[in-house]
Design a protein around this motif. Structure first.
Motif, PDB file in Angstrom:
ATOM      1  N   LEU A 128      -9.525  -2.087   7.169  1.00 16.65           N
ATOM      2  CA  LEU A 128      -9.247  -0.651   7.104  1.00 16.65           C
ATOM      3  C   LEU A 128     -10.136   0.131   8.063  1.00 16.65           C
ATOM      4  N   ALA A 129     -11.393  -0.254   8.181  1.00 17.13           N
ATOM      5  CA  ALA A 129     -12.295   0.414   9.127  1.00 17.13           C
ATOM      6  C   ALA A 129     -11.829   0.180  10.560  1.00 17.13           C
ATOM      7  N   ASP A 173      -8.287   2.249  15.509  1.00 15.42           N
ATOM      8  CA  ASP A 173      -7.046   2.147  16.288  1.00 15.42           C
ATOM      9  C   ASP A 173      -6.204   3.411  16.143  1.00 15.42           C
ATOM     10  N   ILE A 174      -6.022   3.836  14.899  1.00 21.01           N
ATOM     11  CA  ILE A 174      -5.114   4.956  14.624  1.00 21.01           C
ATOM     12  C   ILE A 174      -5.671   6.274  15.142  1.00 21.01           C
ATOM     13  N   LEU A 230      -1.227   2.395  17.409  1.00 26.13           N
ATOM     14  CA  LEU A 230      -0.738   2.717  16.065  1.00 26.13           C
ATOM     15  C   LEU A 230      -0.132   1.489  15.387  1.00 26.13           C
ATOM     16  N   PRO A 231       0.776   0.753  16.037  1.00 25.10           N
ATOM     17  CA  PRO A 231       1.312  -0.444  15.369  1.00 25.10           C
ATOM     18  C   PRO A 231       0.235  -1.478  15.025  1.00 25.10           C
ATOM     19  N   LEU A 260      -1.580  -0.158  11.956  1.00 28.83           N
ATOM     20  CA  LEU A 260      -0.736  -0.290  10.762  1.00 28.83           C
ATOM     21  C   LEU A 260      -0.627  -1.749  10.311  1.00 28.83           C
ATOM     22  N   THR A 261      -0.651  -2.663  11.261  1.00 27.01           N
ATOM     23  CA  THR A 261      -0.620  -4.090  10.927  1.00 27.01           C
ATOM     24  C   THR A 261      -1.884  -4.489  10.173  1.00 27.01           C
ATOM     25  N   LYS A 262      -3.026  -3.963  10.609  1.00 27.48           N
ATOM     26  CA  LYS A 262      -4.283  -4.244   9.899  1.00 27.48           C
ATOM     27  C   LYS A 262      -4.249  -3.667   8.481  1.00 27.48           C
ATOM     28  N   ILE A 263      -3.695  -2.477   8.340  1.00 24.96           N
ATOM     29  CA  ILE A 263      -3.584  -1.872   7.006  1.00 24.96           C
ATOM     30  C   ILE A 263      -2.683  -2.734   6.115  1.00 24.96           C
TER      31      ILE A 263
END
Length: 116
Positions: free
Chosen positions: A17-18, A23-24, A45-46, A49-52
């Motif tokens: 998340l960190a 990235d975002i 962004l992608p 979001l993949t990490k999230i």
């Protein structure tokens, strides 16, 4: 083993998340490194979001282990791709962090499989 899985899943999720936040929000420390290895800015962004998604999958794996195992595999593959990207770009200094995260991600995979 279940407690070890929970601890590692939570810690790895926090790390993901960190990293996704950088990235975002297009943190310059993150974006400069990614641009240097040839990652287009439109991918930030992608990738975040993949990490999230990986973090959420690991956390969901606490309740439903097969999902956690699948998420751990996804996180390993994500960071394997990051290692390959750094190596192909000749950025041997940047390989360390993704390689360590990839190896750490193997622990929830092994523990998840052991506790199914």
């Amino acid at each position: 083993m279940f407690i070890a899985y929970v601890v590692l899943a939570v810690l790895l999720s926090l790390l993901l998340l960190a990293s996704a936040r950088g990235d975002i929000t297009r943190d310059p420390k993150i974006t400069e490194g990614l641009k240097a290895v040839g990652v287009p800015e439109s991918w930030l962004l992608p990738l975040g979001l993949t990490k999230i998604a990986g973090a959420l999958g690991l956390l969901a794996g606490i309740a439903y282990r097969p999902l956690g195992v699948a998420a751990a595999i996804g996180v390993i593959l994500y960071f394997l791709g990051a290692v390959i990207t750094h190596v192909r770009a000749g950025d041997n200094k940047g390989v360390g962090a993704p390689a360590v995260i990839m190896l750490v991600s193997a622990a929830p995979l092994v523990l998840g499989l052991a506790t199914v």
